[in-house]
Design a protein around this motif. Structure first.
Motif, short mmCIF file in Angstrom:
data_model
loop_
_atom_site.label_atom_id
_atom_site.label_comp_id
_atom_site.label_asym_id
_atom_site.label_seq_id
_atom_site.Cartn_x
_atom_site.Cartn_y
_atom_site.Cartn_z
N VAL A 201 -17.26 11.12 -4.30
CA VAL A 201 -17.88 10.03 -3.54
C VAL A 201 -19.31 9.86 -4.05
CG1 VAL A 201 -16.46 10.21 -1.48
CG2 VAL A 201 -18.48 11.68 -1.71
N ALA A 202 -19.82 8.64 -3.97
CA ALA A 202 -21.10 8.32 -4.59
C ALA A 202 -22.28 9.01 -3.92
CB ALA A 202 -21.30 6.81 -4.59
N THR A 203 -22.21 9.18 -2.59
CA THR A 203 -23.31 9.81 -1.87
C THR A 203 -22.75 10.88 -0.94
OG1 THR A 203 -23.25 8.28 0.02
CG2 THR A 203 -24.57 7.63 -1.91
N SER A 204 -23.61 11.79 -0.54
CA SER A 204 -23.20 12.87 0.34
C SER A 204 -22.83 12.36 1.73
CB SER A 204 -24.31 13.92 0.45
OG SER A 204 -25.51 13.31 0.93
N ALA A 205 -23.32 11.16 2.07
CA ALA A 205 -23.01 10.61 3.39
C ALA A 205 -21.60 10.05 3.48
CB ALA A 205 -24.01 9.51 3.73
N MET A 206 -21.00 9.78 2.33
CA MET A 206 -19.64 9.25 2.35
C MET A 206 -18.64 10.37 2.56
SD MET A 206 -19.84 6.45 -0.76
CE MET A 206 -18.17 5.88 -0.46
N GLN A 207 -17.46 10.01 3.04
CA GLN A 207 -16.45 11.01 3.36
C GLN A 207 -15.48 11.20 2.19
OE1 GLN A 207 -15.67 8.52 7.02
NE2 GLN A 207 -15.01 10.52 7.78
N ASN A 208 -15.21 12.46 1.88
CA ASN A 208 -14.15 12.75 0.92
C ASN A 208 -12.78 12.53 1.56
OD1 ASN A 208 -16.49 14.82 -0.06
ND2 ASN A 208 -15.28 14.09 -1.77
N ASP A 209 -12.66 12.84 2.84
CA ASP A 209 -11.41 12.65 3.58
C ASP A 209 -11.59 11.52 4.58
OD1 ASP A 209 -10.09 14.73 2.27
OD2 ASP A 209 -10.78 16.21 3.73
N VAL A 210 -10.75 10.50 4.45
CA VAL A 210 -10.79 9.34 5.34
C VAL A 210 -9.47 9.26 6.10
CG1 VAL A 210 -11.04 6.84 5.50
CG2 VAL A 210 -12.32 8.11 3.76
N TYR A 211 -9.55 9.18 7.42
CA TYR A 211 -8.36 9.10 8.26
C TYR A 211 -8.24 7.70 8.86
CZ TYR A 211 -8.41 14.21 8.03
OH TYR A 211 -8.40 15.51 7.60
N ALA A 212 -7.00 7.23 8.94
CA ALA A 212 -6.74 5.90 9.50
C ALA A 212 -5.38 5.88 10.17
CB ALA A 212 -6.81 4.83 8.42
N ILE A 213 -5.21 4.94 11.09
CA ILE A 213 -3.92 4.69 11.74
C ILE A 213 -3.52 3.25 11.43
CG2 ILE A 213 -2.66 4.49 13.90
CD1 ILE A 213 -3.23 7.32 13.28
N GLY A 214 -2.37 3.09 10.82
CA GLY A 214 -1.89 1.75 10.50
C GLY A 214 -0.73 1.33 11.39
N ALA A 215 -0.56 0.02 11.53
CA ALA A 215 0.56 -0.53 12.29
C ALA A 215 1.06 -1.77 11.58
CB ALA A 215 0.14 -0.87 13.71
N GLY A 216 2.36 -1.99 11.59
CA GLY A 216 2.94 -3.15 10.95
C GLY A 216 4.13 -3.69 11.72
N LEU A 217 4.50 -4.93 11.44
CA LEU A 217 5.66 -5.52 12.09
C LEU A 217 6.30 -6.57 11.21
CD1 LEU A 217 5.19 -8.65 13.34
CD2 LEU A 217 3.66 -7.42 14.84
N ARG A 218 7.55 -6.83 11.52
CA ARG A 218 8.31 -7.90 10.87
C ARG A 218 9.11 -8.61 11.94
NH1 ARG A 218 13.65 -8.68 8.85
NH2 ARG A 218 13.73 -10.11 7.06
N GLN A 219 8.88 -9.92 12.09
CA GLN A 219 9.61 -10.73 13.07
C GLN A 219 10.39 -11.80 12.32
OE1 GLN A 219 9.99 -10.78 16.64
NE2 GLN A 219 11.53 -12.25 15.98
N LYS A 220 11.70 -11.71 12.41
CA LYS A 220 12.55 -12.68 11.71
C LYS A 220 12.47 -14.03 12.39
CE LYS A 220 17.18 -12.86 9.68
NZ LYS A 220 18.50 -12.19 9.61
N LEU A 221 12.25 -15.09 11.58
CA LEU A 221 12.14 -16.45 12.11
C LEU A 221 13.41 -17.25 11.86
CD1 LEU A 221 8.49 -17.24 10.93
CD2 LEU A 221 9.24 -16.35 13.15
N THR A 222 13.94 -17.15 10.65
CA THR A 222 15.21 -17.79 10.31
C THR A 222 16.03 -16.77 9.52
OG1 THR A 222 14.48 -18.67 8.16
CG2 THR A 222 14.02 -20.01 10.12
N LYS A 223 17.16 -17.22 9.00
CA LYS A 223 18.03 -16.31 8.25
C LYS A 223 17.33 -15.74 7.03
CE LYS A 223 22.62 -16.06 6.12
NZ LYS A 223 23.86 -16.82 5.79
N ARG A 224 16.42 -16.50 6.42
CA ARG A 224 15.79 -16.08 5.17
C ARG A 224 14.27 -15.96 5.25
NH1 ARG A 224 19.13 -15.90 0.86
NH2 ARG A 224 21.19 -16.88 1.04
N ILE A 225 13.67 -16.24 6.38
CA ILE A 225 12.21 -16.21 6.50
C ILE A 225 11.80 -15.30 7.66
CG2 ILE A 225 10.14 -17.59 6.93
CD1 ILE A 225 11.55 -19.97 5.69
N ALA A 226 10.77 -14.49 7.43
CA ALA A 226 10.27 -13.58 8.46
C ALA A 226 8.75 -13.56 8.43
CB ALA A 226 10.83 -12.17 8.26
#
Length: 304
Positions: A201-226
């Protein structure tokens, strides 16, 4: 004599009629029991829930899906510049980053991939393992869980020749658990606890380990589009104070042999190394990158 013969025939017919009358309900009862047994057997059968997501990527994030065994997927991921970059840059169309990658299904549970991004001239590779699959029926498994481990190395030349960057210092690692559920035939959701480790990392203030929580979704709209969306929330720390959470929304379009994905996001990068700890665009102030992903599958090894 004739009377005796007629009596014998009469009683014989009566006996046959009685036997037939008894046999018919018995046969019907047997057929009914057979149907009930078949229905019971079907109701106790456990089935794997398929196609939680249509592709191996949602937008920024990878999904729980893996390339099928013996299949090779070729991905072209492209992002233009920000929409608020002005008419001189044709609202981002004059600026672009590109990632080309291959993903191969080793088994029905294990897949591997390699890619190269024009951003910072970065090479990356990953392994995905489907630890759990959502199932229906008795003792159903409520979610699918895929484990992801990836690494990336930057090959960009640095302007300061006095700064020596060893190959190890250019490496970054990502570990994710992708937890998804197909709620209905039209709706799928996914949760993604994430760890990004940076050797340098460029500076000592930056984190070597970064934690995050992600979320995702898929909602079908038609037979071929979501409709699709994903979001990564940076857990509190110096990185979260400096950078922004990655947000993306888009649509998946199925067109025969491939899936065409269109999206907008505030993240320029297309791998976890970039979009988790280094997103700096403000989505709601026009720092929006328009992009697309094209996936084409090829059969390398036929499954007998």
């Amino acid at each position: 004599m004739a009377h005796s013969a007629r009596s014998t025939l009469y009683f014989t017919g009566l006996l046959l009629a009685s036997l037939l009358a008894w046999a018919s309900p018995a046969q019907a009862q047997n057929d009914l029991l057979h149907d009930l047994e078949k229905q019971t057997a079907d109701s106790t059968k456990s089935e794997v829930v398929a196609a939680t997501f249509k592709g191996t990527h949602i937008i920024n994030a990878q999904s729980v899906e893996t390339t099928g065994p013996g299949m090779l997927a070729f991905l072209i991921q492209h992002r233009f510049g920000t929409l608020n970059s002005g008419a001189y840059n044709f609202f981002g169309l004059d600026q672009a980053v590109l990632r080309l990658s291959f993903e191969y299904g080793i088994t029905s549970r294990l897949a591997a991939g390699i890619g190269r991004s024009s951003q910072d001239k970065t090479f990356d590779g990953f392994l995905k393992y489907r630890a759990l699959r959502q199932t229906t029926g008795p003792h159903a498994v409520p979610v699918s869980v895929t484990l992801l481990a990836s690494s990336a190395i930057t090959t960009l030349r640095f302007n300061d020749p006095t700064v020596e960057r060893t190959p190890a210092s250019r490496l970054e690692y990502v570990y994710q658990a992708l937890i998804a559920r197909k709620v209905s035939p039209d709706l799928s959701v996914q949760l993604m606890p994430t760890l990004v480790h940076r050797n340098f990392v460029a500076t000592s203030a930056m984190q070597n380990d970064v934690y995050a929580i992600g979320a995702g979704l898929r909602q079908k709209l038609t037979k071929r589009i979501a409709f699709t969306a994903d979001y990564f929330y940076l857990l509190p720390g110096n990185t979260a104070n400096t950078f922004r959470n990655a947000l993306g929304v888009g649509v998946d379009i199925e067109t025969g042999g491939h899936v065409f994905q269109l999206h907008v996001t505030n993240s320029k990068g297309m791998t976890e190394k970039f979009f988790v700890p280094q997103t700096d665009g403000n989505f709601f102030k026009g720092d929006i990158y328009f992009g697309f992903t094209i996936v084409r599958n090829f059969t390398i090894k036929s499954q007998l």
